[in-house]
Design a protein around this motif. Sequence first.
Motif, PDB file in Angstrom:
ATOM      1  N   ARG A 171      33.425  39.596  41.249  1.00 30.66           N
ATOM      2  CA  ARG A 171      34.767  40.192  41.219  1.00 30.66           C
ATOM      3  C   ARG A 171      34.863  41.379  40.265  1.00 30.66           C
ATOM      4  O   ARG A 171      35.420  42.422  40.641  1.00 30.66           O
ATOM      5  N   PRO A 172      34.328  41.284  39.040  1.00 29.19           N
ATOM      6  CA  PRO A 172      34.395  42.471  38.165  1.00 29.19           C
ATOM      7  C   PRO A 172      33.709  43.694  38.784  1.00 29.19           C
ATOM      8  O   PRO A 172      34.214  44.808  38.656  1.00 29.19           O
ATOM      9  N   ALA A 173      32.614  43.491  39.488  1.00 27.49           N
ATOM     10  CA  ALA A 173      31.927  44.622  40.125  1.00 27.49           C
ATOM     11  C   ALA A 173      32.777  45.210  41.244  1.00 27.49           C
ATOM     12  O   ALA A 173      32.877  46.431  41.385  1.00 27.49           O
ATOM     13  N   ARG A 174      33.402  44.342  42.034  1.00 30.96           N
ATOM     14  CA  ARG A 174      34.262  44.833  43.124  1.00 30.96           C
ATOM     15  C   ARG A 174      35.479  45.549  42.571  1.00 30.96           C
ATOM     16  O   ARG A 174      35.859  46.628  43.065  1.00 30.96           O
ATOM     17  N   VAL A 175      36.103  44.989  41.545  1.00 35.66           N
ATOM     18  CA  VAL A 175      37.264  45.630  40.924  1.00 35.66           C
ATOM     19  C   VAL A 175      36.841  46.960  40.289  1.00 35.66           C
ATOM     20  O   VAL A 175      37.542  47.966  40.410  1.00 35.66           O
ATOM     21  N   GLY A 176      35.672  46.983  39.659  1.00 37.29           N
ATOM     22  CA  GLY A 176      35.166  48.206  39.055  1.00 37.29           C
ATOM     23  C   GLY A 176      34.969  49.311  40.078  1.00 37.29           C
ATOM     24  O   GLY A 176      35.304  50.471  39.826  1.00 37.29           O
ATOM     25  N   GLU A 177      34.445  48.957  41.238  1.00 39.42           N
ATOM     26  CA  GLU A 177      34.245  49.953  42.289  1.00 39.42           C
ATOM     27  C   GLU A 177      35.582  50.489  42.796  1.00 39.42           C
ATOM     28  O   GLU A 177      35.743  51.683  43.013  1.00 39.42           O
ATOM     29  N   ARG A 178      36.551  49.609  42.965  1.00 39.94           N
ATOM     30  CA  ARG A 178      37.901  50.058  43.379  1.00 39.94           C
ATOM     31  C   ARG A 178      38.524  50.958  42.325  1.00 39.94           C
ATOM     32  O   ARG A 178      39.153  51.970  42.643  1.00 39.94           O
ATOM     33  N   MET A 227      30.421  32.833  51.546  1.00 42.11           N
ATOM     34  CA  MET A 227      31.543  33.117  50.660  1.00 42.11           C
ATOM     35  C   MET A 227      31.027  33.784  49.387  1.00 42.11           C
ATOM     36  O   MET A 227      30.057  33.352  48.796  1.00 42.11           O
ATOM     37  N   LYS A 228      31.698  34.833  48.978  1.00 43.28           N
ATOM     38  CA  LYS A 228      31.292  35.546  47.772  1.00 43.28           C
ATOM     39  C   LYS A 228      31.704  34.761  46.542  1.00 43.28           C
ATOM     40  O   LYS A 228      32.772  34.152  46.509  1.00 43.28           O
ATOM     41  N   GLY A 229      30.856  34.813  45.531  1.00 38.19           N
ATOM     42  CA  GLY A 229      31.151  34.097  44.290  1.00 38.19           C
ATOM     43  C   GLY A 229      32.134  34.863  43.428  1.00 38.19           C
ATOM     44  O   GLY A 229      32.405  36.034  43.637  1.00 38.19           O
ATOM     45  N   ARG A 230      32.646  34.171  42.428  1.00 39.87           N
ATOM     46  CA  ARG A 230      33.604  34.800  41.515  1.00 39.87           C
ATOM     47  C   ARG A 230      32.921  35.799  40.597  1.00 39.87           C
ATOM     48  O   ARG A 230      33.556  36.685  40.060  1.00 39.87           O
ATOM     49  N   GLY A 231      31.599  35.659  40.418  1.00 40.34           N
ATOM     50  CA  GLY A 231      30.869  36.526  39.507  1.00 40.34           C
ATOM     51  C   GLY A 231      30.840  37.980  39.936  1.00 40.34           C
ATOM     52  O   GLY A 231      30.614  38.856  39.117  1.00 40.34           O
ATOM     53  N   THR A 247      31.458  58.575  36.868  1.00 35.68           N
ATOM     54  CA  THR A 247      30.121  58.240  37.351  1.00 35.68           C
ATOM     55  C   THR A 247      29.920  56.744  37.550  1.00 35.68           C
ATOM     56  O   THR A 247      29.209  56.339  38.462  1.00 35.68           O
ATOM     57  N   GLU A 248      30.532  55.934  36.705  1.00 34.68           N
ATOM     58  CA  GLU A 248      30.336  54.485  36.804  1.00 34.68           C
ATOM     59  C   GLU A 248      31.441  53.768  36.050  1.00 34.68           C
ATOM     60  O   GLU A 248      31.958  54.271  35.061  1.00 34.68           O
ATOM     61  N   ILE A 249      31.777  52.583  36.531  1.00 37.65           N
ATOM     62  CA  ILE A 249      32.769  51.730  35.862  1.00 37.65           C
ATOM     63  C   ILE A 249      32.142  50.356  35.691  1.00 37.65           C
ATOM     64  O   ILE A 249      31.560  49.818  36.631  1.00 37.65           O
ATOM     65  N   SER A 250      32.281  49.795  34.510  1.00 36.40           N
ATOM     66  CA  SER A 250      31.914  48.389  34.327  1.00 36.40           C
ATOM     67  C   SER A 250      33.131  47.680  33.743  1.00 36.40           C
ATOM     68  O   SER A 250      33.764  48.174  32.812  1.00 36.40           O
ATOM     69  N   LEU A 270      38.482  41.030  33.327  1.00 39.83           N
ATOM     70  CA  LEU A 270      39.167  42.185  33.936  1.00 39.83           C
ATOM     71  C   LEU A 270      40.148  42.875  32.987  1.00 39.83           C
ATOM     72  O   LEU A 270      41.037  43.592  33.424  1.00 39.83           O
ATOM     73  N   ARG A 271      39.985  42.679  31.691  1.00 36.29           N
ATOM     74  CA  ARG A 271      40.912  43.277  30.719  1.00 36.29           C
ATOM     75  C   ARG A 271      40.495  44.662  30.251  1.00 36.29           C
ATOM     76  O   ARG A 271      41.326  45.442  29.817  1.00 36.29           O
ATOM     77  N   ILE A 272      39.175  44.955  30.305  1.00 41.01           N
ATOM     78  CA  ILE A 272      38.685  46.245  29.833  1.00 41.01           C
ATOM     79  C   ILE A 272      37.781  46.857  30.890  1.00 41.01           C
ATOM     80  O   ILE A 272      36.907  46.188  31.437  1.00 41.01           O
ATOM     81  N   ALA A 273      38.014  48.132  31.171  1.00 40.03           N
ATOM     82  CA  ALA A 273      37.158  48.881  32.093  1.00 40.03           C
ATOM     83  C   ALA A 273      36.484  49.993  31.291  1.00 40.03           C
ATOM     84  O   ALA A 273      37.151  50.850  30.718  1.00 40.03           O
TER      85      ALA A 273
END
Length: 123
Positions: free
Chosen positions: A7-14, A1-5, A38-41, A46-49
């Motif tokens: 999620r920001p990386a997965r959301v950033g990629e999407r 199972m993937k951790g919650r940590g 080029t990149e999203i962090s 999840l409030r700021i990209a």
Amino acid sequence: MKGRGDRPARVGERIREELSLLLLRRVNDPGVASVTVTEISVTPDLRIAHVNYSALVAKEERPAVAKALRRSSGFLRRELAHTLGLRYAPELQFHYDDSFDRGARIDAILREIPEGKEGPDEG
């Protein structure tokens, strides 16, 4: 199972994928025509990209590109919220990525080195 940590990386990629498509197909502002994401962090809440981008424009035109991105940010944010199904669309903060410029500068310097010249250790 993937951790919650992660999620920001997965959301950033999407966000990177969708934002690239939106800039290419839906934003009608000619100021963003040359923009490449080029990149999203994304912050952990999840409030700021933070959107890193490059643009194939002259250095003098970069402020106009940044202004065009800020103008489009409301539209982009709404579209991302709808497409990604997020409760809150993150605020988009755009940052110019100069890594391509640095790479081109290094490449130019390397081209100036004469071929076949031996280094100090080569004899």
